[in-house]
Motif scaffolding. Structure first.
Motif, short mmCIF file in Angstrom:
data_model
loop_
_atom_site.label_atom_id
_atom_site.label_comp_id
_atom_site.label_asym_id
_atom_site.label_seq_id
_atom_site.Cartn_x
_atom_site.Cartn_y
_atom_site.Cartn_z
N UNK A 1 0.83 -1.18 0.00
CA UNK A 1 0.00 0.00 0.00
C UNK A 1 0.88 1.25 0.00
N UNK A 2 0.26 2.35 -0.43
CA UNK A 2 0.96 3.62 -0.53
C UNK A 2 0.19 4.70 0.22
N UNK A 3 0.91 5.75 0.62
CA UNK A 3 0.28 6.89 1.28
C UNK A 3 0.86 8.17 0.70
N UNK A 36 2.86 10.01 12.34
CA UNK A 36 2.18 9.61 11.10
C UNK A 36 2.86 8.40 10.48
N UNK A 37 4.20 8.36 10.55
CA UNK A 37 4.93 7.20 10.03
C UNK A 37 4.56 5.95 10.81
N UNK A 38 4.42 6.07 12.11
CA UNK A 38 4.00 4.93 12.93
C UNK A 38 2.64 4.40 12.50
N UNK A 39 1.73 5.31 12.18
CA UNK A 39 0.40 4.89 11.70
C UNK A 39 0.54 4.15 10.38
N UNK A 40 1.37 4.65 9.49
CA UNK A 40 1.59 3.98 8.20
C UNK A 40 2.12 2.57 8.41
N UNK A 41 3.06 2.42 9.29
CA UNK A 41 3.63 1.10 9.57
C UNK A 41 2.56 0.16 10.10
N UNK A 42 1.74 0.63 11.02
CA UNK A 42 0.65 -0.18 11.58
C UNK A 42 -0.35 -0.59 10.50
N UNK A 43 -0.55 0.26 9.49
CA UNK A 43 -1.50 -0.04 8.42
C UNK A 43 -0.90 -0.87 7.31
N UNK A 44 0.38 -1.15 7.39
CA UNK A 44 1.04 -1.96 6.36
C UNK A 44 1.46 -1.17 5.13
N UNK A 45 1.54 0.13 5.25
CA UNK A 45 1.96 0.98 4.13
C UNK A 45 3.48 0.89 4.00
N UNK A 46 3.95 0.70 2.78
CA UNK A 46 5.39 0.55 2.54
C UNK A 46 5.99 1.71 1.75
N UNK A 56 11.52 21.75 0.94
CA UNK A 56 11.32 20.45 1.58
C UNK A 56 12.59 19.89 2.22
N UNK A 57 13.65 20.61 2.14
CA UNK A 57 14.92 20.11 2.67
C UNK A 57 14.84 19.77 4.16
N UNK A 58 14.07 20.54 4.92
CA UNK A 58 14.00 20.29 6.37
C UNK A 58 13.37 18.93 6.68
N UNK A 59 12.24 18.63 6.05
CA UNK A 59 11.60 17.34 6.26
C UNK A 59 12.44 16.23 5.65
N UNK A 60 12.96 16.48 4.45
CA UNK A 60 13.80 15.48 3.78
C UNK A 60 15.03 15.15 4.61
N UNK A 61 15.68 16.15 5.16
CA UNK A 61 16.88 15.90 5.98
C UNK A 61 16.55 15.10 7.23
N UNK A 62 15.35 15.26 7.75
CA UNK A 62 14.97 14.53 8.96
C UNK A 62 14.61 13.07 8.64
N UNK A 63 13.81 12.86 7.60
CA UNK A 63 13.32 11.50 7.30
C UNK A 63 14.20 10.73 6.34
N UNK A 64 14.91 11.44 5.48
CA UNK A 64 15.77 10.84 4.45
C UNK A 64 14.99 9.85 3.60
N UNK A 65 15.45 8.63 3.46
CA UNK A 65 14.81 7.66 2.58
C UNK A 65 13.70 6.87 3.26
N UNK A 66 13.64 6.94 4.57
CA UNK A 66 12.63 6.18 5.31
C UNK A 66 13.08 4.78 5.69
N UNK A 71 10.30 2.02 5.33
CA UNK A 71 9.47 2.66 4.32
C UNK A 71 10.32 3.17 3.17
N UNK A 72 9.70 3.30 2.01
CA UNK A 72 10.34 3.97 0.88
C UNK A 72 9.69 5.34 0.76
#
Length: 96
Positions: A1-3, A36-46, A56-66, A71-72
């Motif tokens: 699944x995707x989000x 929100x990432x925790x919710x995705x994991x619980x729902x089986x979202x990959x 978007x650099x601030x969010x990207x620098x924090x989460x990177x590739x997942x 996650x991807x």
């Protein structure tokens, strides 16, 4: 699944001690977006697409590739005038 996370700028003011993205505002010592990432994991979202309307650099620098969450994560930039139907249309290929 995707989000798809549509990280629009917020219309509310944050405490003056916080200057970063509201999505990285720490709640109980953990940035909001990680819940929100925790919710995705619980729902089986990959796979996750994060659409940001500013630098978007601030969010990207924090989460990177997942990879830390199993996650991807992909990133996209949107224009401030875009509304949700525009975002869904522009990300249709990802959502298929």
């Amino acid at each position: 699944m995707k989000a798809l996370f549509n990280c629009r700028p917020t219309n509310f003011s944050l405490p003056s001690i916080w200057q970063g993205s509201p999505y990285l505002l720490p709640l109980a010592n953990k940035p909001l977006i990680e819940y929100w990432l925790d919710v995705c994991i619980c729902l089986g979202i990959k796979e996750l697409m994060i659409v940001d309307y500013q630098d978007q650099r601030e969010i990207h620098n924090h989460l990177r590739t997942g990879a830390e969450w199993g996650l991807q994560i992909q990133y996209a930039q949107a224009h401030v005038d875009d509304v949700l139907p525009d975002i869904i249309s522009s990300q249709a290929q990802f959502l298929d």
